[in-house]
Scaffold this active site. Structure first.
Site, short mmCIF file in Angstrom:
data_model
loop_
_atom_site.label_atom_id
_atom_site.label_comp_id
_atom_site.label_asym_id
_atom_site.label_seq_id
_atom_site.Cartn_x
_atom_site.Cartn_y
_atom_site.Cartn_z
NE ARG A 1 -17.80 -4.17 13.18
CZ ARG A 1 -18.63 -5.17 12.94
NH1 ARG A 1 -18.29 -6.40 13.27
NH2 ARG A 1 -19.80 -4.95 12.37
CB CYS B 1 -0.89 -0.01 8.23
SG CYS B 1 -1.69 -1.24 7.18
CB CYS C 1 -1.56 4.09 8.04
SG CYS C 1 -2.62 4.69 6.70
CB CYS D 1 -15.90 -6.82 6.32
SG CYS D 1 -15.11 -5.23 6.10
CB CYS E 1 -18.84 -4.69 5.23
SG CYS E 1 -17.78 -3.39 5.88
CB CYS F 1 -0.93 0.00 1.22
SG CYS F 1 -2.05 1.41 1.21
CB CYS G 1 -18.48 0.61 9.07
SG CYS G 1 -17.39 -0.23 10.24
N1 SAM Z 1 -6.65 0.54 3.06
C1 SAM Z 1 -7.94 0.91 3.48
C2 SAM Z 1 -7.93 2.11 4.39
O1 SAM Z 1 -7.02 2.31 5.15
O2 SAM Z 1 -8.91 2.87 4.34
C3 SAM Z 1 -8.72 -0.22 4.14
C4 SAM Z 1 -8.03 -1.20 5.06
S1 SAM Z 1 -7.34 -0.57 6.57
C5 SAM Z 1 -6.35 -1.89 7.07
C6 SAM Z 1 -8.71 -0.48 7.67
C7 SAM Z 1 -8.48 0.00 9.09
O3 SAM Z 1 -7.86 -1.02 9.85
C8 SAM Z 1 -7.57 1.20 9.31
O4 SAM Z 1 -8.22 2.41 9.06
C9 SAM Z 1 -7.21 1.07 10.77
O5 SAM Z 1 -8.14 1.76 11.58
C10 SAM Z 1 -7.33 -0.45 11.02
N2 SAM Z 1 -5.99 -1.01 11.29
C11 SAM Z 1 -5.01 -1.22 10.39
N3 SAM Z 1 -3.90 -1.72 10.99
C12 SAM Z 1 -4.19 -1.83 12.31
C13 SAM Z 1 -3.45 -2.26 13.44
N4 SAM Z 1 -2.18 -2.65 13.35
N5 SAM Z 1 -4.06 -2.26 14.65
C14 SAM Z 1 -5.35 -1.84 14.75
N6 SAM Z 1 -6.09 -1.41 13.72
C15 SAM Z 1 -5.53 -1.39 12.50
C1 DTB Z 2 -11.48 -1.88 11.34
O1 DTB Z 2 -11.76 -0.85 11.97
N1 DTB Z 2 -10.72 -2.87 11.81
C2 DTB Z 2 -10.53 -3.89 10.79
C3 DTB Z 2 -11.49 -3.42 9.68
N2 DTB Z 2 -11.89 -2.14 10.12
C4 DTB Z 2 -11.11 -3.49 8.29
C5 DTB Z 2 -9.13 -4.10 10.40
C6 DTB Z 2 -8.22 -4.37 11.54
C7 DTB Z 2 -6.87 -4.65 10.99
C8 DTB Z 2 -5.93 -5.11 12.04
C9 DTB Z 2 -4.56 -5.32 11.53
C10 DTB Z 2 -4.44 -6.37 10.44
O2 DTB Z 2 -4.97 -7.50 10.59
O3 DTB Z 2 -3.77 -6.08 9.46
FE1 SF4 Z 3 -2.83 1.32 3.35
FE2 SF4 Z 3 -2.78 0.21 5.73
FE3 SF4 Z 3 -3.16 2.82 5.52
FE4 SF4 Z 3 -5.12 1.10 4.72
S1 SF4 Z 3 -4.37 1.39 6.79
S2 SF4 Z 3 -4.36 2.91 3.64
S3 SF4 Z 3 -3.82 -0.59 3.96
S4 SF4 Z 3 -1.30 1.70 4.91
#
Ligand code: SAM
Ligand code: DTB
Ligand code: SF4
Length: 325
Positions: free
Chosen positions: A272, A72, A69, A109, A140, A65, A200
């Site tokens: 959630r 992530c 973030c 989802c 979703c 990606c 959501c």
């Molecule tokens: N890439 C898209 C975006 O960011 O909008 C969708 C997927 S992203 C992984 C969805 C959400 O997962 C993020 O906005 C964040 O709130 C949550 N998330 C991602 N990594 C995480 C982590 N290590 N711990 C907790 N929540 C996480």
């Molecule tokens: C959200 O708020 N939590 C979910 C979902 N929306 C997509 C994702 C959590 C991701 C946790 C880290 C991972 O598994 O990569």
């Molecule tokens: Fe990309 Fe992760 Fe950020 Fe979603 S949360 S935009 S997958 S870097």
């Protein structure tokens, strides 16, 4: 009897959208028992307190990606062990959706590690939405930023919910994400709402933010034109190789307090209990359910990290007398 209006259209005239940060901080300052009592009363007045909605997640496009973030595992800006994968084929997604349904999930989802969806990949996601819905599951998706036209196309394909998190307070946001702004996120949420898709939207706790940030984050959610129908509260999963891989752990009671306040502020939304449950004790999860959490991600994997086994979740539900919906 006429069918009730879809959730995304039901009036919220009796709900507040004008909370101040100080009012929310005053809730944080309540004695724990007083706060939980108030949250649980609110919960009971609006929901069956023993029902928890269960959704299963699938990463349909993993890693690589371009966004930065800091939490992530999937960002190209960090050195994690993750193997990137191209967008899954429709059949792979349908197999996973069928398995999720058989295991008891009511919503499926689909998450993609994109800044925003584009071209043929977006067309394929539209087909996934259509076909998953035909299996009798709610749908979703979380695909990054959407323009108005994309939101309309997803609605047309039958998308029920779109997940797009504010993640944290407007003040702390810039220390966590540099490649898209807080306003970009509000814009996407507006497009989703305008299209009539359920919103959501929530965030992550435990990224080093202050209590004032947690209050300001909740304020940003509740003061949107509509309360999001679903509010995921994630506990940071500390992924090695990300800049937040060894940030200090948040006091578990502070996490429960935040869940309780989300319930009080957004009384008719599903709150959630999202990422981070693998690191939580059963007792902590039970406290979160008492405080008003009434949905979870169900299934052994979130997107790239672990989630409790379904057996553990079903056993916990059984011990607590909770029924999944
Ligand atoms: N890439 C898209 C975006 O960011 O909008 C969708 C997927 S992203 C992984 C969805 C959400 O997962 C993020 O906005 C964040 O709130 C949550 N998330 C991602 N990594 C995480 C982590 N290590 N711990 C907790 N929540 C996480
Ligand atoms: C959200 O708020 N939590 C979910 C979902 N929306 C997509 C994702 C959590 C991701 C946790 C880290 C991972 O598994 O990569
Ligand atoms: Fe990309 Fe992760 Fe950020 Fe979603 S949360 S935009 S997958 S870097």
């Amino acid at each position: 009897m006429s069918k009730p209006a879809p959730l995304a259209e039901q009036p919220q005239d009796d709900l507040r959208h004008d909370w101040t940060r100080d009012e929310i901080l005053a809730l944080f300052a309540l004695p724990f028992n007083d706060l939980l009592h108030r949250a649980h009363e609110t919960h009971r007045a609006n929901f069956d307190p023993n029902a928890v909605q269960v959704s299963t997640l699938l990463s349909i496009k993993t890693g690589g990606c371009p966004e930065d973030c800091k939490y992530c595992s999937q960002s190209v800006h960090h050195n994690t062990d993750l193997e990137p994968e191209a967008l899954l084929k429709i059949q792979e997604v349908l197999d996973a959706a069928r398995a999720a349904k058989e295991a008891g999930a009511s919503r499926f989802c689909m998450g993609a590690a994109w800044r925003n969806p584009r071209g043929r990949n977006f067309e394929r996601v539209l087909d996934m939405v259509r076909e998953v819905r035909e299996l009798g599951l709610e749908t979703c998706a979380t695909l990054g930023m959407l323009d108005q036209d994309q939101a309309a196309q997803l609605k047309e394909a039958g998308l029920d919910y779109y997940n797009h998190n504010l993640d944290t307070s407007p003040e702390f946001y810039g220390t966590i994400i540099g490649t898209r702004s807080f306003q970009d996120r509000l814009d996407t949420l507006e497009h989703v709402r305008n299209a009539g898709i359920h919103v959501c939207s929530g965030g992550i706790l435990g990224m080093g933010e202050t209590r004032a940030d947690r209050a300001s984050f909740l304020r940003a959610l509740v003061n949107e034109p509509r309360h999001p129908e679903s509010v995921p509260i994630n506990q940071l999963v500390r992924v090695p190789g990300t800049p937040l891989g060894d940030v200090a752990e948040l006091d578990p009671f502070e996490f429960v307090r935040t869940v309780a306040i989300a319930r009080i502020l957004m009384p008719r939304s599903h709150v959630r209990l999202s990422a981070g449950r693998s690191e939580m004790s059963d007792e902590m999860q039970a406290l979160c359910f008492f405080a008003g959490a009434n949905s979870i991600f169900y299934g052994e994997k979130l997107l790239t990290t672990g989630n409790p086994d379904t057996e553990r979740d079903l056993a916990l539900f059984d011990r607590l007398g909770i029924h999944p919906v």
